[in-house]
Design a protein around this motif. Structure first.
Motif, PDB file in Angstrom:
ATOM      1  N   THR A  61       0.812  -1.222   0.000  1.00  0.00           N
ATOM      2  CA  THR A  61       0.000   0.000   0.000  1.00  0.00           C
ATOM      3  C   THR A  61       0.844   1.270   0.000  1.00  0.00           C
ATOM      4  OG1 THR A  61      -0.143   0.038   2.429  1.00  0.00           O
ATOM      5  CG2 THR A  61      -1.843  -1.195   1.239  1.00  0.00           C
ATOM      6  N   ASP A  62       2.149   1.142   0.217  1.00  0.00           N
ATOM      7  CA  ASP A  62       3.040   2.295   0.231  1.00  0.00           C
ATOM      8  C   ASP A  62       3.649   2.430  -1.166  1.00  0.00           C
ATOM      9  OD1 ASP A  62       5.490   3.806   0.381  1.00  0.00           O
ATOM     10  OD2 ASP A  62       5.418   3.597   2.563  1.00  0.00           O
ATOM     11  N   ALA A  63       3.266   3.472  -1.890  1.00  0.00           N
ATOM     12  CA  ALA A  63       3.662   3.603  -3.295  1.00  0.00           C
ATOM     13  C   ALA A  63       5.167   3.746  -3.468  1.00  0.00           C
ATOM     14  CB  ALA A  63       2.946   4.794  -3.930  1.00  0.00           C
ATOM     15  N   GLY A  64       5.812   4.576  -2.645  1.00  0.00           N
ATOM     16  CA  GLY A  64       7.242   4.791  -2.782  1.00  0.00           C
ATOM     17  C   GLY A  64       8.042   3.529  -2.522  1.00  0.00           C
ATOM     18  N   ALA A  65       7.713   2.807  -1.462  1.00  0.00           N
ATOM     19  CA  ALA A  65       8.429   1.573  -1.133  1.00  0.00           C
ATOM     20  C   ALA A  65       8.141   0.496  -2.166  1.00  0.00           C
ATOM     21  CB  ALA A  65       8.026   1.101   0.267  1.00  0.00           C
ATOM     22  N   THR A  66       6.886   0.374  -2.583  1.00  0.00           N
ATOM     23  CA  THR A  66       6.527  -0.644  -3.574  1.00  0.00           C
ATOM     24  C   THR A  66       7.244  -0.398  -4.894  1.00  0.00           C
ATOM     25  OG1 THR A  66       4.342  -0.900  -2.551  1.00  0.00           O
ATOM     26  CG2 THR A  66       4.600  -1.754  -4.780  1.00  0.00           C
ATOM     27  N   ALA A  67       7.307   0.863  -5.314  1.00  0.00           N
ATOM     28  CA  ALA A  67       8.000   1.192  -6.562  1.00  0.00           C
ATOM     29  C   ALA A  67       9.489   0.896  -6.456  1.00  0.00           C
ATOM     30  CB  ALA A  67       7.781   2.667  -6.911  1.00  0.00           C
ATOM     31  N   THR A  68      10.105   1.228  -5.322  1.00  0.00           N
ATOM     32  CA  THR A  68      11.526   0.969  -5.146  1.00  0.00           C
ATOM     33  C   THR A  68      11.811  -0.527  -5.152  1.00  0.00           C
ATOM     34  OG1 THR A  68      11.700   2.988  -3.806  1.00  0.00           O
ATOM     35  CG2 THR A  68      13.536   1.443  -3.698  1.00  0.00           C
ATOM     36  N   LEU A  69      10.968  -1.304  -4.470  1.00  0.00           N
ATOM     37  CA  LEU A  69      11.146  -2.748  -4.445  1.00  0.00           C
ATOM     38  C   LEU A  69      10.978  -3.342  -5.846  1.00  0.00           C
ATOM     39  CD1 LEU A  69      11.722  -5.201  -2.718  1.00  0.00           C
ATOM     40  CD2 LEU A  69       9.273  -5.349  -2.179  1.00  0.00           C
ATOM     41  N   LEU A  70      10.048  -2.807  -6.615  1.00  0.00           N
ATOM     42  CA  LEU A  70       9.866  -3.261  -7.994  1.00  0.00           C
ATOM     43  C   LEU A  70      11.106  -2.943  -8.838  1.00  0.00           C
ATOM     44  CD1 LEU A  70       8.281  -4.452 -10.320  1.00  0.00           C
ATOM     45  CD2 LEU A  70       7.008  -2.280 -10.504  1.00  0.00           C
ATOM     46  N   LEU A  71      11.674  -1.772  -8.657  1.00  0.00           N
ATOM     47  CA  LEU A  71      12.895  -1.410  -9.378  1.00  0.00           C
ATOM     48  C   LEU A  71      14.038  -2.364  -9.033  1.00  0.00           C
ATOM     49  CD1 LEU A  71      12.708   2.470  -9.008  1.00  0.00           C
ATOM     50  CD2 LEU A  71      12.682   1.221 -11.180  1.00  0.00           C
ATOM     51  N   VAL A  72      14.132  -2.765  -7.766  1.00  0.00           N
ATOM     52  CA  VAL A  72      15.162  -3.717  -7.346  1.00  0.00           C
ATOM     53  C   VAL A  72      14.935  -5.067  -8.012  1.00  0.00           C
ATOM     54  CG1 VAL A  72      16.052  -5.038  -5.371  1.00  0.00           C
ATOM     55  CG2 VAL A  72      15.640  -2.579  -5.145  1.00  0.00           C
ATOM     56  N   ALA A  73      13.687  -5.544  -7.996  1.00  0.00           N
ATOM     57  CA  ALA A  73      13.375  -6.837  -8.611  1.00  0.00           C
ATOM     58  C   ALA A  73      13.668  -6.823 -10.110  1.00  0.00           C
ATOM     59  CB  ALA A  73      11.909  -7.187  -8.352  1.00  0.00           C
ATOM     60  N   GLN A  74      13.375  -5.713 -10.756  1.00  0.00           N
ATOM     61  CA  GLN A  74      13.667  -5.598 -12.187  1.00  0.00           C
ATOM     62  C   GLN A  74      15.166  -5.644 -12.450  1.00  0.00           C
ATOM     63  OE1 GLN A  74      11.666  -1.884 -12.797  1.00  0.00           O
ATOM     64  NE2 GLN A  74       9.720  -2.811 -13.373  1.00  0.00           N
ATOM     65  N   ALA A  75      15.941  -4.923 -11.640  1.00  0.00           N
ATOM     66  CA  ALA A  75      17.390  -4.901 -11.824  1.00  0.00           C
ATOM     67  C   ALA A  75      18.008  -6.279 -11.599  1.00  0.00           C
ATOM     68  CB  ALA A  75      18.023  -3.885 -10.873  1.00  0.00           C
ATOM     69  N   ALA A  76      17.411  -7.045 -10.671  1.00  0.00           N
ATOM     70  CA  ALA A  76      17.927  -8.378 -10.349  1.00  0.00           C
ATOM     71  C   ALA A  76      17.305  -9.461 -11.228  1.00  0.00           C
ATOM     72  CB  ALA A  76      17.653  -8.690  -8.883  1.00  0.00           C
ATOM     73  N   THR A  81       8.464 -10.123 -11.296  1.00  0.00           N
ATOM     74  CA  THR A  81       7.947  -8.794 -10.934  1.00  0.00           C
ATOM     75  C   THR A  81       6.431  -8.681 -11.060  1.00  0.00           C
ATOM     76  OG1 THR A  81       8.270  -7.996 -13.206  1.00  0.00           O
ATOM     77  CG2 THR A  81      10.095  -7.685 -11.657  1.00  0.00           C
ATOM     78  N   ALA A  82       5.754  -9.766 -11.421  1.00  0.00           N
ATOM     79  CA  ALA A  82       4.322  -9.678 -11.718  1.00  0.00           C
ATOM     80  C   ALA A  82       3.507  -9.177 -10.527  1.00  0.00           C
ATOM     81  CB  ALA A  82       3.807 -11.043 -12.176  1.00  0.00           C
ATOM     82  N   ALA A  83       3.750  -9.742  -9.349  1.00  0.00           N
ATOM     83  CA  ALA A  83       2.958  -9.356  -8.177  1.00  0.00           C
ATOM     84  C   ALA A  83       3.196  -7.897  -7.802  1.00  0.00           C
ATOM     85  CB  ALA A  83       3.279 -10.269  -6.996  1.00  0.00           C
ATOM     86  N   LEU A  84       4.464  -7.472  -7.796  1.00  0.00           N
ATOM     87  CA  LEU A  84       4.770  -6.090  -7.444  1.00  0.00           C
ATOM     88  C   LEU A  84       4.209  -5.123  -8.475  1.00  0.00           C
ATOM     89  CD1 LEU A  84       8.454  -6.485  -6.206  1.00  0.00           C
ATOM     90  CD2 LEU A  84       6.510  -5.705  -4.827  1.00  0.00           C
ATOM     91  N   THR A  85       4.270  -5.497  -9.740  1.00  0.00           N
ATOM     92  CA  THR A  85       3.697  -4.633 -10.777  1.00  0.00           C
ATOM     93  C   THR A  85       2.205  -4.467 -10.558  1.00  0.00           C
ATOM     94  OG1 THR A  85       5.378  -5.351 -12.375  1.00  0.00           O
ATOM     95  CG2 THR A  85       3.385  -4.340 -13.262  1.00  0.00           C
ATOM     96  N   GLY A  86       1.540  -5.555 -10.217  1.00  0.00           N
ATOM     97  CA  GLY A  86       0.112  -5.476  -9.944  1.00  0.00           C
ATOM     98  C   GLY A  86      -0.201  -4.618  -8.736  1.00  0.00           C
ATOM     99  N   GLN A  87       0.595  -4.762  -7.678  1.00  0.00           N
ATOM    100  CA  GLN A  87       0.371  -3.962  -6.474  1.00  0.00           C
ATOM    101  C   GLN A  87       0.548  -2.479  -6.761  1.00  0.00           C
ATOM    102  OE1 GLN A  87       3.138  -5.626  -3.654  1.00  0.00           O
ATOM    103  NE2 GLN A  87       1.754  -7.272  -3.048  1.00  0.00           N
ATOM    104  N   LEU A  88       1.617  -2.147  -7.483  1.00  0.00           N
ATOM    105  CA  LEU A  88       1.877  -0.739  -7.767  1.00  0.00           C
ATOM    106  C   LEU A  88       0.812  -0.165  -8.696  1.00  0.00           C
ATOM    107  CD1 LEU A  88       3.719   1.695  -7.430  1.00  0.00           C
ATOM    108  CD2 LEU A  88       5.105   0.852  -9.335  1.00  0.00           C
ATOM    109  N   THR A  89       0.426  -0.924  -9.690  1.00  0.00           N
ATOM    110  CA  THR A  89      -0.610  -0.459 -10.616  1.00  0.00           C
ATOM    111  C   THR A  89      -1.903  -0.147  -9.869  1.00  0.00           C
ATOM    112  OG1 THR A  89       0.345  -1.767 -12.412  1.00  0.00           O
ATOM    113  CG2 THR A  89      -1.937  -1.057 -12.678  1.00  0.00           C
ATOM    114  N   ALA A  90      -2.219  -0.956  -8.866  1.00  0.00           N
ATOM    115  CA  ALA A  90      -3.457  -0.769  -8.107  1.00  0.00           C
ATOM    116  C   ALA A  90      -3.445   0.483  -7.244  1.00  0.00           C
ATOM    117  CB  ALA A  90      -3.710  -1.996  -7.234  1.00  0.00           C
ATOM    118  N   LEU A  91      -2.275   1.071  -7.020  1.00  0.00           N
ATOM    119  CA  LEU A  91      -2.174   2.256  -6.164  1.00  0.00           C
ATOM    120  C   LEU A  91      -2.384   3.562  -6.914  1.00  0.00           C
ATOM    121  CD1 LEU A  91       0.900   1.257  -3.948  1.00  0.00           C
ATOM    122  CD2 LEU A  91      -1.536   1.149  -3.364  1.00  0.00           C
TER     123      LEU A  91
END
Length: 470
Positions: free
Chosen positions: A386-401, A405-415
């Motif tokens: 539910t925290d947009a900044g943290a969710t986006a940062t975590l998604l960026l980390v998952a993408q770099a690694a 990323t499907a679940a995080l992308t869905g969570q961020l999109t929903a925000l």
């Protein structure tokens, strides 16, 4: 975040109407406000200007962050009224202190995920830009721009987001122009123009320059380039061996030297490695990051040539990578937030930026443990997505690694507002349904007509059998 690090919406203090940095070196930084009183705690602002008169306030803010203080820093000061959530913004928290920060991270991460954000989301970010090219942390609808509230951190991440999205060259050029105009004479950047520079703000500005394909070596004031400004905060051979390569937030006058700072090191490392958001993570090195090469393992004598020599840009990325790797190993795959009078706690933001920097510099193996730890602790950090900044940062980390990323992308999109791709998909599912329904209607009419015809023929045949004269 202030001159020091960019936070998610929960971990660090934010800024008020008149940002004043109050940072105790080596600890979490506090954003004070003058005159409204302490702002609500958000992850968006861990950087702050070192102001000796406010060090006590910084310590109390740090206590608030770790939950050991029961009341606000200034109980008799009214808290600022939370800003109304504008259309198009990601996240539901008060955007006053981190609106542009979290929006930029969200749009950058979604662009890397091949999600096309809604026009309202992109329009909100571009609408925050001031005529001179800078961005504030947040500007209410209809409010005039105030140059005093524009900051390098918001401007730098906004530039990176618009580059990632594409199609916003004019806004990007204006943002880069603002960064060039507000570079300090020593080559560094401060959170707010006119203040002393710091490692986090300088690193973010360098990230933006890289993203905009502007060589930081050519961006200079008084003969001091952006790389020179970043080097001001990196510990070299004069430091103890286990601190070499680290970055300090700012020079620490209390000890007369640079003091290693986890968040400053992690955020400056991405710039030292020549990177920007989003991190592709496509380069792989076989070896671990190379520690800074010094003539001796003992600290160089103060005042010697080795003591005063800055870390070269060529060595900087590997040197800080080696420092971060050692810190992650010692900390159980995460970096640690230390605050006066409180027990050390995990620093999610610093750990995330360390993982991004190591991935950028071609050391995914050294980043893997931190990525695993962040994945395990993700629900806590992002507050269940539910925290947009943290969710986006975590998604960026998952993408770099290159993780799932499907679940995080869905969570961020929903925000935030429904992206264009989702809108198009919804329209596409409606059209076939209408066509299908229409086709069924036509076949139904034809069938009814045939039945009527057959029925009429049978009736006429029976009547002729009964009455041959028909």
């Amino acid at each position: 975040m202030p001159a020091l690090g960019r936070p998610d919406e929960s971990e660090h203090p934010g800024r008020g109407e008149r940002p004043v940095r109050t940072h105790a070196p080596g600890t979490v930084e506090d954003y004070g406000t003058a005159p409204p009183g302490p702002p609500p705690l958000t992850e968006r602002h861990t950087r702050t200007m070192l102001t000796a008169a406010r060090l006590g306030a910084a310590a109390l803010s740090a206590a608030l962050l770790t939950g050991i203080a029961a009341g606000p820093a200034l109980a008799d000061s009214p808290a600022p009224t939370p800003a109304a959530l504008p259309d198009g913004l990601y996240g539901k928290g008060d955007p006053t202190y981190d609106g542009v920060w979290r929006q930029s991270l969200a749009l950058t991460a979604l662009a890397a995920a091949k999600v096309t954000p809604a026009d309202s989301a992109v329009g909100w970010l571009t609408g925050q830009q001031c005529e001179d090219g800078g961005w504030p942390s947040y500007r209410a609808a209809g409010a005039a721009c105030d140059p005093k509230t524009e900051d390098s951190n918001a401007t730098a991440v906004a530039v990176q987001a618009l580059v990632a999205l594409g199609g916003h060259q004019e806004a990007v050029d204006k943002g880069v122009g603002w960064l060039k105009a507000n570079q300090n004479a020593d080559g560094s950047w401060a959170y707010n123009p006119g203040s002393p520079g710091d490692a986090d703000s300088t690193g973010l500005a360098v990230n933006a320059l890289f993203a905009a394909k502007t060589d930081p070596a050519g961006v200079a004031k008084a003969g001091r380039s952006a790389f020179d400004g970043l080097a001001l905060f990196q510990l070299g051979c004069a430091a103890p061996a286990d601190q070499r390569g680290a970055f300090a937030y700012q020079f620490d006058p209390a000890v007369g030297a640079l003091t290693p700072n986890a968040l400053a090191s992690a955020q400056a490392a991405l710039a030292a490695s020549g990177g920007h958001l989003p991190v592709a993570g496509s380069v792989h090195a076989d070896a671990a990051p190379k520690a800074l090469a010094c003539a001796s393992d003992a600290p160089a004598a103060q005042g010697s040539s080795a003591s005063s020599a800055p870390v070269t840009h060529a060595e900087s990325g590997e040197a800080v990578g080696a420092y971060l790797t050692a810190q992650l190993t010692a900390g159980g795959d995460h970096l640690t937030l230390t605050t006066p009078g409180a027990a050390p706690t995990p620093d999610y933001t610093a750990t995330a930026w360390a993982a991004l920097a190591l991935s950028q510099s071609g050391h995914p193996q050294q980043a893997a443990g931190a990525v695993d730890w962040l994945t395990k602790e993700g629900a806590t950090w992002t507050k269940g997505g539910t925290d947009a900044g943290a969710t986006a940062t975590l998604l960026l980390v998952a993408q770099a690694a290159h993780r799932d990323t499907a679940a995080l992308t869905g969570q961020l999109t929903a925000l935030g507002p429904a992206p264009k791709a989702a809108e198009a998909a919804a329209s596409a599912t409606e059209a076939p349904k209408e066509k299908k329904d229409g086709g069924i209607g036509q076949y139904w009419l034809i069938g009814v007509g045939l039945l009527v015809g057959i029925g009429g023929g049978l009736v006429l045949s029976l009547q002729r059998k009964r009455n041959p004269h028909l």
